[in-house]
Scaffold this active site. Structure first.
Site, PDB file in Angstrom:
ATOM      1  N   LYS A 124       0.895  -1.099   0.177  1.00  0.00           N
ATOM      2  CA  LYS A 124       0.126  -0.085  -0.043  1.00  0.00           C
ATOM      3  C   LYS A 124       0.557   1.291   0.103  1.00  0.00           C
ATOM      4  CE  LYS A 124      -4.179   0.744   0.073  1.00  0.00           C
ATOM      5  NZ  LYS A 124      -5.403  -0.069  -0.392  1.00  0.00           N
ATOM      6  N   ASP A 164      -6.765   3.873  -4.973  1.00  0.00           N
ATOM      7  CA  ASP A 164      -7.422   3.967  -3.682  1.00  0.00           C
ATOM      8  C   ASP A 164      -8.038   5.352  -3.173  1.00  0.00           C
ATOM      9  OD1 ASP A 164      -7.458   1.844  -1.083  1.00  0.00           O
ATOM     10  OD2 ASP A 164      -7.359   4.067  -0.166  1.00  0.00           O
ATOM     11  N   TRP A 242     -20.033   4.319  -6.230  1.00  0.00           N
ATOM     12  CA  TRP A 242     -20.347   4.080  -7.688  1.00  0.00           C
ATOM     13  C   TRP A 242     -20.821   2.975  -8.235  1.00  0.00           C
ATOM     14  CZ3 TRP A 242     -17.423   2.972 -12.008  1.00  0.00           C
ATOM     15  CH2 TRP A 242     -18.031   3.020 -13.374  1.00  0.00           C
TER      16      TRP A 242
END
Ligand code: 2IT
Length: 447
Positions: A124, A164, A242
């Site tokens: 990450k 992200d 979404w």
């Protein structure tokens, strides 16, 4: 292994790293019993090793804003674990980004990626750069400056970043452009979430949300329920919210709430396709205000300032925004309103108090690392297509995503079924992911 002892040592070593310690604690609690049945893990000190990242890069990112002022941010890449594949995981651009946040995300990513059935390690990264209010040129200059530092440490078989929070197709485009210029090689597989005409997988933008709804379908079916006609509250209005809203509507559910940092929009008749499309514009505007939905669709979406999505009565709650966005009080409110299913789509979206409240109430609850794994899984499929120098049709990607989400659900059922027949999805996901990574580490020796 004793969870208390390990946590005490970690707290002393990493004081104040709240999110990281929270994520580690949740996993260790889940796996303690199974781990202690494996003396070979204990002997190889797997737990002590698996909780620490392989390495972290920290770097300064300097760029010039539209006023000609010099700006300085911090950039990071946490390469957490590469026992089952190259480091893989997103980049987060958000003002609150710090090492604790990225270590928690990298740790979660390691087990999530193991659940996908694909060969990906965990990583990450990101920056404390705040995209809110920034112009497109500022976003581009920041992305280029960020990649100027990061490019040396990533590669298709080394470490593959993606998006992200705060990083979507636009940002990946700017970073990929700069990477290609610096590396002087068209390494398509170095980033995922690319545009469809330059190596991106069809369906990657939708995949996190779609996958979450596929997982929810399985979870509901196992409990003898389905999505038809159910009301859903969603937090956020970014890429994940979404995709989740699109698929929820397609499967016959009604999304009656979306929220943002400014408040909540109640949509009594459910989000329409037009409203779901508008979420993309809201995200691209960098305004970070859900009130824009009510302004655009007066009468249909009713905005209340300062309230969360969890204040709206719903059957199913889908946190899609940020860690710890649903706390113990929110859980109480949802339960009092009759919510009977919560699926975390954001990473660690619920606080430990909230999870406990849901589990005590006996409602359906599943954790982010299982529910949202469709995003990174489709990134894995993008890597495969890039390595083969070809692109699959949407139907093929969707079929594979279905298969992966079903496999993850099966793994949760296998490792999480309790004596009373109910599935503890937290335990199931944590044990299934952990066992795979731990076994690989064991077989590769002490390194
Ligand atoms: O949290 C996540 O799984 C992501 N942000 C997606 C990571 C990826 O590599 O696609």
């Amino acid at each position: 292994m004793e969870v208390k002892k390990i946590m005490a040592a970690l707290e002393a070593k990493h004081p104040g790293e709240k999110e990281y310690l929270q994520a580690v604690h949740e996993v260790l609690e889940s796996i303690e019993e199974v781990y202690n049945q494996h003396p070979e893990f204990e002997k190889a000190k797997i737990v002590e090793r698996i909780v620490e990242p392989d390495r972290i890069f920290t770097f300064r990112v300097t760029w010039i804003d539209d006023q000609g002022q010099v700006q300085t941010n911090l950039g990071y890449r946490v390469q957490f674990n590469s026992a089952i594949g190259p480091y893989k995981g997103g980049l987060r651009f958000h003002k609150a980004v710090n090492p604790s946040m990225l270590k928690f995300l990298g740790f979660e990513q390691t087990f999530k990626n193991a659940l996908t059935t694909l060969p990906m390690g965990g990583g990450k990264g990101g920056s404390d750069f705040d995209p809110v209010g920034k112009s497109d040129s500022e976003i581009m200059r920041f992305c280029q400056a960020f990649m100027l530092e990061l490019w040396h440490n990533i590669g298709p078989d080394q470490d593959v970043p993606a998006g992200d929070v705060g990083v979507g197709g636009r940002e990946i485009g700017y970073m990929f452009g700069m990477y290609t210029k610096l590396a002087r090689q068209y390494n398509t597989g170095v980033l995922t979430g690319k545009g469809a005409t330059w190596g991106g997988s069809i369906l990657r933008p939708e995949a996190t949300g779609y996958g979450a709804l596929y997982f929810a379908e399985h979870m509901l079916a196992k409990a003898g329920k389905d999505l038809k006609g159910k009301t859903i509250a969603v937090s956020g209005f970014g890429n994940v919210a979404w995709g989740a809203s699109q698929k929820a509507k397609e499967l016959g559910a009604k999304v009656i709430a979306i929220s943002g940092p400014d408040g909540v929009c109640h949509v009594a008749d459910g989000l329409t396709d037009e409203m779901i499309d508008y979420m993309l514009e809201m995200r691209a505007s960098n305004r970070n205000k859900v009130e824009d939905m009510a302004t655009k669709f007066p009468g249909k979406a009713v905005f209340t300032a300062g309230k969360k999505a969890w204040s709206i009565k719903c059957d199913i709650a889908l946190p899609c925004a940020f860690q710890n966005e649903l706390n113990g009080d929110d859980a109480k409110e949802l339960l009092a309103n009759g919510t009977w299913c919560v699926a975390e789509v954001s990473n660690m979206g619920c606080t430990p108090e909230a999870i406990k409240a849901f589990q005590d109430a006996g409602i359906l609850f599943a954790p982010g690392k299982a529910v949202n794994a469709g995003g990174v899984a489709t990134s894995g499929l993008e890597m495969t297509q890039n390595a083969m120098h070809l692109g699959w049709a949407g139907e093929e990607v969707d079929q594979k995503l279905h298969f992966i989400m079903e496999s993850i659900h099966n793994a949760c059922v296998k490792y999480g079924t309790q004596p009373n027949g109910k599935v503890d999805y937290v335990k199931g996901a944590n044990i299934a992911g952990f066992m795979k990574v731990a076994q690989a580490m064991l077989e590769q020796g002490v390194i």
